[in-house]
Design a protein around this motif. Structure first.
Motif, short mmCIF file in Angstrom:
data_model
loop_
_atom_site.label_atom_id
_atom_site.label_comp_id
_atom_site.label_asym_id
_atom_site.label_seq_id
_atom_site.Cartn_x
_atom_site.Cartn_y
_atom_site.Cartn_z
N PRO A 70 33.99 28.86 52.27
CA PRO A 70 35.22 28.90 52.83
C PRO A 70 36.38 27.99 51.66
CG PRO A 70 33.61 28.17 54.44
CD PRO A 70 32.99 28.52 52.94
N GLU A 71 37.59 28.48 51.89
CA GLU A 71 38.76 28.03 51.09
C GLU A 71 38.47 28.37 49.45
OE1 GLU A 71 39.58 23.87 52.16
OE2 GLU A 71 40.91 24.52 53.62
N ALA A 72 37.69 29.08 49.04
CA ALA A 72 37.60 29.39 47.92
C ALA A 72 38.76 30.19 47.44
CB ALA A 72 36.44 30.44 47.57
N ARG A 73 39.15 29.90 45.78
CA ARG A 73 40.05 30.79 45.36
C ARG A 73 39.57 31.60 44.26
NH1 ARG A 73 38.80 25.50 45.51
NH2 ARG A 73 39.95 24.66 43.43
N ILE A 74 40.23 32.92 44.44
CA ILE A 74 39.77 34.09 43.36
C ILE A 74 40.93 34.54 42.73
CG2 ILE A 74 38.86 36.43 43.79
CD1 ILE A 74 38.06 36.05 46.72
N LEU A 75 40.48 34.53 41.37
CA LEU A 75 41.54 34.95 40.31
C LEU A 75 41.17 36.42 39.66
CD1 LEU A 75 40.99 31.26 38.64
CD2 LEU A 75 43.12 32.18 39.47
N PRO A 76 41.74 37.24 39.88
CA PRO A 76 41.74 38.63 39.43
C PRO A 76 42.60 38.51 38.05
CG PRO A 76 42.55 38.87 41.51
CD PRO A 76 42.58 37.39 41.32
N ILE A 77 41.64 38.39 37.01
CA ILE A 77 42.04 38.36 35.64
C ILE A 77 42.36 39.79 34.76
CG2 ILE A 77 41.72 37.30 33.15
CD1 ILE A 77 42.28 35.14 35.66
N GLY A 78 41.72 40.64 35.20
CA GLY A 78 41.74 42.01 34.50
C GLY A 78 40.71 42.81 35.16
N PHE A 79 40.43 44.25 34.71
CA PHE A 79 39.72 45.10 35.33
C PHE A 79 38.85 45.85 34.35
CE2 PHE A 79 43.54 44.54 37.70
CZ PHE A 79 42.91 43.96 38.91
N ALA A 80 38.03 45.26 33.46
CA ALA A 80 37.47 45.80 32.25
C ALA A 80 36.49 47.00 32.85
CB ALA A 80 36.62 44.75 31.66
N SER A 81 35.95 46.86 34.10
CA SER A 81 35.13 47.95 34.72
C SER A 81 35.93 49.09 34.87
CB SER A 81 34.68 47.52 36.03
OG SER A 81 35.26 47.53 37.03
N GLY A 82 37.24 49.14 34.98
CA GLY A 82 38.13 50.48 35.05
C GLY A 82 38.15 50.64 36.50
N ASP A 83 37.78 49.72 37.38
CA ASP A 83 37.77 50.05 38.98
C ASP A 83 38.37 48.81 39.51
OD1 ASP A 83 37.53 50.20 41.77
OD2 ASP A 83 35.20 50.27 41.64
N ILE A 84 39.78 48.94 40.00
CA ILE A 84 40.60 47.92 40.53
C ILE A 84 40.14 47.82 42.17
CG2 ILE A 84 42.74 47.28 41.18
CD1 ILE A 84 43.79 48.72 38.62
N PRO A 85 39.62 46.95 42.52
CA PRO A 85 39.13 46.71 43.86
C PRO A 85 40.20 46.51 44.88
CG PRO A 85 38.46 44.63 42.67
CD PRO A 85 39.11 45.61 41.65
N SER A 86 39.97 46.95 46.26
CA SER A 86 40.77 46.73 47.28
C SER A 86 40.16 45.27 47.86
CB SER A 86 40.80 47.63 48.41
OG SER A 86 41.07 49.06 47.86
N ILE A 87 41.20 44.58 48.48
CA ILE A 87 40.85 43.19 49.12
C ILE A 87 40.77 43.16 50.70
CG2 ILE A 87 41.13 40.86 49.22
CD1 ILE A 87 42.26 41.12 46.43
N PRO A 88 39.78 43.10 51.58
CA PRO A 88 39.78 43.32 52.86
C PRO A 88 40.36 42.01 53.46
CG PRO A 88 37.65 42.59 52.35
CD PRO A 88 38.45 42.79 50.80
N ALA A 89 41.60 42.23 54.08
CA ALA A 89 42.55 41.17 54.55
C ALA A 89 41.94 40.37 55.44
CB ALA A 89 43.93 41.50 54.64
N ASN A 90 41.04 40.87 56.09
CA ASN A 90 40.44 40.11 57.33
C ASN A 90 39.56 39.44 56.85
OD1 ASN A 90 38.90 42.58 56.63
ND2 ASN A 90 37.56 42.48 58.57
N HIS A 91 39.00 39.49 55.83
CA HIS A 91 37.66 38.55 55.27
C HIS A 91 38.49 37.49 54.61
CE1 HIS A 91 34.25 41.43 54.75
NE2 HIS A 91 34.73 41.66 55.73
N LEU A 92 39.69 37.47 54.25
CA LEU A 92 40.39 36.35 53.77
C LEU A 92 40.84 35.69 54.81
CD1 LEU A 92 43.18 38.28 51.31
CD2 LEU A 92 41.37 36.98 50.62
N LEU A 93 41.18 35.93 55.90
CA LEU A 93 41.33 35.35 57.13
C LEU A 93 40.30 34.59 57.50
CD1 LEU A 93 43.54 36.69 60.13
CD2 LEU A 93 41.34 35.69 60.51
N VAL A 94 39.12 35.23 57.90
CA VAL A 94 37.85 34.52 58.40
C VAL A 94 37.36 33.15 57.70
CG1 VAL A 94 35.49 34.78 59.07
CG2 VAL A 94 37.22 36.43 59.46
N LYS A 95 37.62 33.39 56.25
CA LYS A 95 36.95 32.47 55.34
C LYS A 95 38.26 31.49 54.72
CE LYS A 95 32.67 33.97 53.58
NZ LYS A 95 31.70 34.11 52.45
#
Length: 320
Positions: free
Chosen positions: A225-250
């Motif tokens: 809970p209250e973690a901070r996530i830093l997208p720096i780049g996408f070396a895998s070639g796959d830009i992920p989607s972020i589920p907003a409801n999970h942001l809310l819960v945690k």
């Protein structure tokens, strides 16, 4: 002069003879001695980077050398000063003209190779962890792609800031590089379930992610809970989607970080960061890891090392 020139997004750059540039007002002419490569260079070659220059252009974002000439009405740095510049392009050449305000004098102890490897990797990690995420002593920092150019500096800086560093990379050899940089815990992305491994270590307070894709998803699910996530780049070639409801819960926070952007809208952020980093280097607290050094006529091989992920740390091209 010789330069590694991009003339088409559909063909490989080539070593070409082009005119030596002349500095205009506000610019310095730099005799280039070293240039570090970045994943962004590969994207520029394809024309898919957000700041891809118009064709033709010379690759190479991070440049180290000495000032050879000043443009009209330009007061410094003085001719002969050893400097590093984030130019955005133009580094894989014998000479280049760059804004004088971006030229930063080097500590006497810093080599050109280390200087070229410094701005993007160390600057990105320091601004991300300190200015953006406000990483605190004792927190769990998860670094994905931990043996890569920026990932390795995040391990090093995170440890200096007092974090408990969890390094994730592919294979024992790369993990050993991360361990030597200060990682407290190692996760082999080829063999282990990242989410379970991180949760077993108490979860992540800060996630530093230059990879994206499935690794981002696993790290996201391993956040406290209250973690901070830093997208720096996408070396895998796959830009992920972020589920907003999970942001809310945690109560999670996702913080974008494009280091180069601060040069345009808040340059003091990068200036203050670089002063801190140079001080750390001068006191022996930072040790840039340059895994490969190749001459200009082998710049294509240097790019291939990045493309195939065979390098650890930084790849630097030297110019005689």
């Amino acid at each position: 002069m010789r330069a590694f020139l991009v003339t088409s997004h559909d063909s490989s750059p080539t070593i070409s003879d082009i005119a030596k540039p002349v500095p205009t007002e506000g610019e310095v002419l730099i005799a280039i001695k070293a240039c570090a490569l970045n994943f962004a260079d590969l994207l520029m070659m394809k024309g898919t980077y957000q700041d891809t220059p118009a064709l033709p252009f010379v690759l190479g974002m991070e440049i180290a050398g000495y000032v050879e000439a000043l443009g009209p009405n330009t007061t410094g740095p003085a001719i002969g000063t050893r400097v590093v510049v984030f130019g955005g392009q133009g580094g894989l050449a014998e000479f280049g003209c760059f804004p004088a305000e971006r030229a930063v004098a080097l500590p006497a102890s810093m080599s050109f190779e280390h200087a070229a490897a410094f701005p993007v990797a160390y600057g990105t990690s320091h601004v991300a962890l300190d200015y953006r995420a406000a990483l605190r002593e004792g927190e769990n920092l998860l670094v994905l792609g931990a043996a890569g150019g920026v990932g390795l500096t995040a391990v090093e800086i995170g440890k200096l800031m007092g974090a408990n560093v969890i390094a994730c990379a592919r294979g024992k050899e790369k993990l050993e590089v991360a361990r030597r940089a200060g990682a407290d815990h190692l996760i082999d992305a080829q063999e282990e379930d990242i989410r379970i491994a991180v949760k077993n270590l108490g979860g992540a307070d800060v996630v530093y992610d230059p990879v994206g894709g499935e690794q981002f998803k696993a790290a996201f699910r391993a956040c406290r809970p209250e973690a901070r996530i830093l997208p720096i780049g996408f070396a895998s070639g796959d830009i992920p989607s972020i589920p907003a409801n999970h942001l809310l819960v945690k109560n999670l926070t996702v913080m974008g970080l494009y280091w180069g952007g601060y040069l345009a809208f808040a340059p003091t952020v990068t200036t203050n960061s670089m002063q801190t980093l140079f001080s750390w280097y001068d006191h022996g607290k930072l040790k840039p890891h340059v895994s490969n050094t190749l001459p200009l006529d082998r710049a294509d091989e240097a790019c291939e090392l990045l493309r195939t992920r065979k390098s650890t740390g930084k790849v630097v091209v030297t110019i005689d």
